[in-house]
Design a protein around this motif. Structure first.
Motif, PDB file in Angstrom:
ATOM      1  N   GLY A 250      17.269  -4.579  -3.496  1.00  0.00           N
ATOM      2  CA  GLY A 250      16.386  -4.044  -2.476  1.00  0.00           C
ATOM      3  C   GLY A 250      16.701  -4.557  -1.084  1.00  0.00           C
ATOM      4  N   ALA A 251      17.877  -5.171  -0.920  1.00  0.00           N
ATOM      5  CA  ALA A 251      18.275  -5.738   0.370  1.00  0.00           C
ATOM      6  C   ALA A 251      19.717  -5.389   0.691  1.00  0.00           C
ATOM      7  CB  ALA A 251      18.081  -7.247   0.363  1.00  0.00           C
ATOM      8  N   GLY A 252      20.206  -4.283   0.127  1.00  0.00           N
ATOM      9  CA  GLY A 252      21.560  -3.841   0.408  1.00  0.00           C
ATOM     10  C   GLY A 252      22.590  -4.287  -0.610  1.00  0.00           C
ATOM     11  N   LEU A 253      22.282  -5.318  -1.401  1.00  0.00           N
ATOM     12  CA  LEU A 253      23.223  -5.817  -2.403  1.00  0.00           C
ATOM     13  C   LEU A 253      22.882  -5.223  -3.771  1.00  0.00           C
ATOM     14  CD1 LEU A 253      25.513  -7.793  -3.261  1.00  0.00           C
ATOM     15  CD2 LEU A 253      23.707  -9.488  -3.692  1.00  0.00           C
ATOM     16  N   ARG A 254      23.881  -4.609  -4.406  1.00  0.00           N
ATOM     17  CA  ARG A 254      23.706  -4.090  -5.761  1.00  0.00           C
ATOM     18  C   ARG A 254      24.997  -4.323  -6.535  1.00  0.00           C
ATOM     19  NH1 ARG A 254      25.013  -0.243  -2.236  1.00  0.00           N
ATOM     20  NH2 ARG A 254      26.357   1.503  -2.855  1.00  0.00           N
ATOM     21  N   TYR A 255      24.858  -4.511  -7.847  1.00  0.00           N
ATOM     22  CA  TYR A 255      26.021  -4.893  -8.646  1.00  0.00           C
ATOM     23  C   TYR A 255      25.811  -4.507 -10.105  1.00  0.00           C
ATOM     24  CZ  TYR A 255      22.936  -8.958  -9.269  1.00  0.00           C
ATOM     25  OH  TYR A 255      21.859  -9.775  -9.513  1.00  0.00           O
ATOM     26  N   LYS A 256      26.934  -4.373 -10.821  1.00  0.00           N
ATOM     27  CA  LYS A 256      26.933  -3.937 -12.218  1.00  0.00           C
ATOM     28  C   LYS A 256      27.300  -5.100 -13.131  1.00  0.00           C
ATOM     29  CE  LYS A 256      29.213  -0.107 -13.441  1.00  0.00           C
ATOM     30  NZ  LYS A 256      30.439   0.680 -13.756  1.00  0.00           N
ATOM     31  N   VAL A 257      26.411  -5.392 -14.081  1.00  0.00           N
ATOM     32  CA  VAL A 257      26.656  -6.434 -15.075  1.00  0.00           C
ATOM     33  C   VAL A 257      27.182  -5.776 -16.349  1.00  0.00           C
ATOM     34  CG1 VAL A 257      25.639  -8.302 -16.442  1.00  0.00           C
ATOM     35  CG2 VAL A 257      24.820  -7.864 -14.101  1.00  0.00           C
ATOM     36  N   LEU A 258      28.302  -6.281 -16.867  1.00  0.00           N
ATOM     37  CA  LEU A 258      28.913  -5.747 -18.078  1.00  0.00           C
ATOM     38  C   LEU A 258      28.394  -6.545 -19.275  1.00  0.00           C
ATOM     39  CD1 LEU A 258      32.585  -5.420 -16.753  1.00  0.00           C
ATOM     40  CD2 LEU A 258      30.819  -3.638 -16.824  1.00  0.00           C
ATOM     41  N   LEU A 259      27.368  -6.037 -19.934  1.00  0.00           N
ATOM     42  CA  LEU A 259      26.722  -6.768 -21.014  1.00  0.00           C
ATOM     43  C   LEU A 259      27.660  -6.980 -22.199  1.00  0.00           C
ATOM     44  CD1 LEU A 259      23.248  -4.997 -20.938  1.00  0.00           C
ATOM     45  CD2 LEU A 259      23.912  -7.127 -19.806  1.00  0.00           C
ATOM     46  N   ASP A 260      28.597  -6.045 -22.409  1.00  0.00           N
ATOM     47  CA  ASP A 260      29.528  -6.167 -23.524  1.00  0.00           C
ATOM     48  C   ASP A 260      30.808  -6.896 -23.150  1.00  0.00           C
ATOM     49  OD1 ASP A 260      27.894  -5.022 -25.413  1.00  0.00           O
ATOM     50  OD2 ASP A 260      28.579  -2.982 -25.005  1.00  0.00           O
ATOM     51  N   ARG A 261      30.880  -7.396 -21.937  1.00  0.00           N
ATOM     52  CA  ARG A 261      32.030  -8.190 -21.496  1.00  0.00           C
ATOM     53  C   ARG A 261      31.544  -9.546 -20.986  1.00  0.00           C
ATOM     54  NH1 ARG A 261      36.983  -5.791 -20.525  1.00  0.00           N
ATOM     55  NH2 ARG A 261      37.552  -8.010 -20.350  1.00  0.00           N
ATOM     56  N   GLY A 262      30.772 -10.242 -21.849  1.00  0.00           N
ATOM     57  CA  GLY A 262      30.342 -11.589 -21.519  1.00  0.00           C
ATOM     58  C   GLY A 262      29.375 -11.668 -20.360  1.00  0.00           C
TER      59      GLY A 262
ATOM     60  N   GLY B  39       0.783  -1.229   0.000  1.00  0.00           N
ATOM     61  CA  GLY B  39       0.000   0.000   0.000  1.00  0.00           C
ATOM     62  C   GLY B  39       0.811   1.274   0.000  1.00  0.00           C
ATOM     63  N   LYS B  40       2.164   1.152  -0.097  1.00  0.00           N
ATOM     64  CA  LYS B  40       3.017   2.336   0.029  1.00  0.00           C
ATOM     65  C   LYS B  40       3.914   2.576  -1.197  1.00  0.00           C
ATOM     66  CE  LYS B  40       3.169   1.439   4.988  1.00  0.00           C
ATOM     67  NZ  LYS B  40       3.973   0.933   6.118  1.00  0.00           N
ATOM     68  N   VAL B  41       3.974   1.606  -2.093  1.00  0.00           N
ATOM     69  CA  VAL B  41       4.883   1.717  -3.235  1.00  0.00           C
ATOM     70  C   VAL B  41       4.135   1.416  -4.529  1.00  0.00           C
ATOM     71  CG1 VAL B  41       6.946   0.760  -4.336  1.00  0.00           C
ATOM     72  CG2 VAL B  41       6.909   1.091  -1.857  1.00  0.00           C
ATOM     73  N   GLY B  42       4.217   2.342  -5.483  1.00  0.00           N
ATOM     74  CA  GLY B  42       3.595   2.123  -6.785  1.00  0.00           C
ATOM     75  C   GLY B  42       4.597   1.908  -7.898  1.00  0.00           C
ATOM     76  N   ASN B  43       5.861   2.256  -7.657  1.00  0.00           N
ATOM     77  CA  ASN B  43       6.889   2.134  -8.679  1.00  0.00           C
ATOM     78  C   ASN B  43       8.008   1.250  -8.158  1.00  0.00           C
ATOM     79  OD1 ASN B  43       9.193   2.604 -10.374  1.00  0.00           O
ATOM     80  ND2 ASN B  43       8.271   4.515 -11.076  1.00  0.00           N
ATOM     81  N   ARG B  44       8.318   0.173  -8.889  1.00  0.00           N
ATOM     82  CA  ARG B  44       9.344  -0.774  -8.436  1.00  0.00           C
ATOM     83  C   ARG B  44      10.702  -0.124  -8.216  1.00  0.00           C
ATOM     84  NH1 ARG B  44      12.597  -1.265 -12.629  1.00  0.00           N
ATOM     85  NH2 ARG B  44      11.728  -1.061 -14.739  1.00  0.00           N
ATOM     86  N   CYS B  45      10.974   1.011  -8.878  1.00  0.00           N
ATOM     87  CA  CYS B  45      12.278   1.655  -8.744  1.00  0.00           C
ATOM     88  C   CYS B  45      12.549   2.121  -7.320  1.00  0.00           C
ATOM     89  CB  CYS B  45      12.395   2.837  -9.702  1.00  0.00           C
ATOM     90  SG  CYS B  45      12.376   2.364 -11.443  1.00  0.00           S
ATOM     91  N   GLN B  46      11.481   2.283  -6.524  1.00  0.00           N
ATOM     92  CA  GLN B  46      11.681   2.632  -5.123  1.00  0.00           C
ATOM     93  C   GLN B  46      12.280   1.476  -4.330  1.00  0.00           C
ATOM     94  OE1 GLN B  46       7.545   4.963  -4.695  1.00  0.00           O
ATOM     95  NE2 GLN B  46       8.612   4.761  -2.755  1.00  0.00           N
ATOM     96  N   VAL B  47      12.144   0.265  -4.852  1.00  0.00           N
ATOM     97  CA  VAL B  47      12.559  -0.926  -4.116  1.00  0.00           C
ATOM     98  C   VAL B  47      13.815  -1.548  -4.711  1.00  0.00           C
ATOM     99  CG1 VAL B  47      11.811  -3.181  -3.247  1.00  0.00           C
ATOM    100  CG2 VAL B  47      10.132  -1.345  -3.574  1.00  0.00           C
ATOM    101  N   GLY B  48      13.851  -1.702  -6.029  1.00  0.00           N
ATOM    102  CA  GLY B  48      14.994  -2.322  -6.677  1.00  0.00           C
ATOM    103  C   GLY B  48      14.641  -2.733  -8.089  1.00  0.00           C
ATOM    104  N   GLY B  49      15.490  -3.569  -8.680  1.00  0.00           N
ATOM    105  CA  GLY B  49      15.259  -4.025 -10.039  1.00  0.00           C
ATOM    106  C   GLY B  49      16.483  -3.817 -10.911  1.00  0.00           C
ATOM    107  N   ILE B  50      16.246  -3.800 -12.217  1.00  0.00           N
ATOM    108  CA  ILE B  50      17.311  -3.768 -13.212  1.00  0.00           C
ATOM    109  C   ILE B  50      17.258  -2.453 -13.976  1.00  0.00           C
ATOM    110  CG2 ILE B  50      18.265  -4.916 -15.259  1.00  0.00           C
ATOM    111  CD1 ILE B  50      16.719  -7.462 -14.302  1.00  0.00           C
ATOM    112  N   GLU B  51      18.385  -1.761 -14.042  1.00  0.00           N
ATOM    113  CA  GLU B  51      18.488  -0.530 -14.819  1.00  0.00           C
ATOM    114  C   GLU B  51      19.519  -0.720 -15.921  1.00  0.00           C
ATOM    115  OE1 GLU B  51      19.382   4.260 -14.237  1.00  0.00           O
ATOM    116  OE2 GLU B  51      19.985   2.833 -12.680  1.00  0.00           O
ATOM    117  N   LEU B  52      19.091  -0.615 -17.181  1.00  0.00           N
ATOM    118  CA  LEU B  52      19.989  -0.731 -18.322  1.00  0.00           C
ATOM    119  C   LEU B  52      20.532   0.642 -18.679  1.00  0.00           C
ATOM    120  CD1 LEU B  52      17.903  -3.162 -20.565  1.00  0.00           C
ATOM    121  CD2 LEU B  52      19.725  -3.732 -18.960  1.00  0.00           C
ATOM    122  N   ALA B  53      21.811   0.697 -19.040  1.00  0.00           N
ATOM    123  CA  ALA B  53      22.440   1.980 -19.351  1.00  0.00           C
ATOM    124  C   ALA B  53      23.626   1.750 -20.277  1.00  0.00           C
ATOM    125  CB  ALA B  53      22.899   2.681 -18.066  1.00  0.00           C
TER     126      ALA B  53
END
Length: 360
Positions: free
Chosen positions: A46-58, A14-28
């Motif tokens: 959304g639990a303190g762990l975040r990481y960067k995936v290198l799509l052009d490096r396998g 009842g407090k969040v309408g946009n997943r970006c407030q919690v977490g998910g995948i951001e392409l850039a």
């Protein structure tokens, strides 16, 4: 869905309408520096762990953080654009950015070599090959969907072969400080293909620090087979992270090859516990998939890194593995599957279970 995820769902109801407030995948796309133009995906659990995936490096993983703490070691260069011709000699080192995970293979793991079957550079080509992103599955907390994943395909191929396809899935669940890497390597050619695979998992400060404990279990020997190896010898506590070492300046390093131990279900556990930070990073995998673990220690000043490297073989090279009879061959259409589970542990009971592996 575990208790952490259920608790998160309850707290946000009842407090969040946009997943970006919690977490998910951001392409850039990176816009500056040596990786300018490279595609990436930032993933937030959304639990303190975040990481960067290198799509052009396998689809390898570069920076990784738990809360404010870095987990991964980054080389001086950091991520750079893929260089497909870096599989000559030791040119691979020029593109090695470190990061939480760098994939080595798919045909060769080890130093440069030449024989009647071809010429191979350090650790193969796969980490310098861009992925075709075939699926992005976002979480949707409003609808109760907490899982997310990225799926991509990386093709290691040349005319007249071999033709190996790596299908990689990176996934997680909102509310859990964990990630899973699931790989399938498929021989898409019409002839038999050699196959070697190793995951170079590069950990750094502040997860690594004086007082932190490295965790693994199994029969081991130093790579150089020297019983008086300066780190990997019976009189030294090589599972305690030291201060930076002057004898590891430049190319100074020490390496152990470990026939890794498994539990009754065939699972192997490794990682690092840092009591000062109050958490541990645990990595789990199946012995039948990845029977070897390599421990690389390079405690140089400002190059302070320790890697845990599950693999199909030690990094002895295709030629040596062929000679020993341990080289894997995939028949046309044949595939092999692999899985790594990374998890941040902060409950004392879970950390105690992990660290008990050092006494096995």
């Amino acid at each position: 869905m575990d208790n952490n995820t259920e608790e998160l769902k309850h707290r946000m109801r009842g407090k969040v309408g946009n997943r970006c407030q919690v977490g998910g995948i951001e392409l850039a796309v990176l816009d500056n520096g040596p990786a300018k133009g490279s595609r990436i995906a930032w993933i937030d659990t959304g639990a303190g762990l975040r990481y960067k995936v290198l799509l052009d490096r396998g689809m390898d993983i570069a920076e990784a953080f738990y809360q404010q703490h870095s987990l991964a070691w980054m080389s001086h260069s950091g991520p750079v654009n893929p260089q497909p011709m870096s599989d000559r000699g030791i040119d691979w080192l020029r593109t090695f950015g470190g990061g939480l995970m760098t994939t080595c293979g798919l045909c060769h793991v080890g130093g440069p070599e030449d024989d009647g079957f071809g010429s191979r550079g350090l650790h193969g080509r796969i980490s310098n090959t861009p992925a075709e992103l075939v699926q992005v599955d976002q979480p949707d907390p409003l609808m109760g969907k907490m899982d997310f994943c990225l799926i991509g395909e990386i093709f290691e191929s040349q005319v007249f072969g071999p033709h190996l396809l790596l299908r990689r899935k990176i996934s997680g669940t909102l509310g859990n400080p964990s990630l899973r890497v699931e790989d399938e390597v498929i021989n898409r050619g019409n002839t038999q293909a050699p196959h070697m695979l190793l995951y170079h998992l590069n950990l750094g400060w502040p997860l690594l620090d004086e007082g932190a404990e490295i965790v693994w279990s199994g029969h081991w020997h130093a790579r150089d087979q020297d019983p008086n190896n300066r780190i990997f010898n019976p009189s030294n506590n090589f599972k305690a992270c030291p201060a930076p070492r002057a004898d590891h300046a430049g190319s100074g390093e020490d390496v152990a090859f470990i026939d890794v131990a498994a539990d009754r279900s065939g699972r192997c556990f490794t990682g690092v516990h840092n009591p000062r930070l109050g958490f541990a990073l645990q990595i789990a995998f199946q012995k039948k998939q990845l029977p070897w673990l390599i421990n690389w220690q390079h405690w140089g000043t400002n190059e302070y890194v320790m890697a845990l490297e599950p693999g199909t073989n030690p990094p002895i090279g295709q030629a040596k593995a062929r000679e020993e009879g341990t080289l894997i061959f995939l028949e046309p259409g044949e595939s092999r599957s692999y899985r790594l589970d990374f998890e941040v542990l902060h409950e004392p009971a879970a950390i105690e279970i992990l660290t008990k592996w050092n006494s096995i």
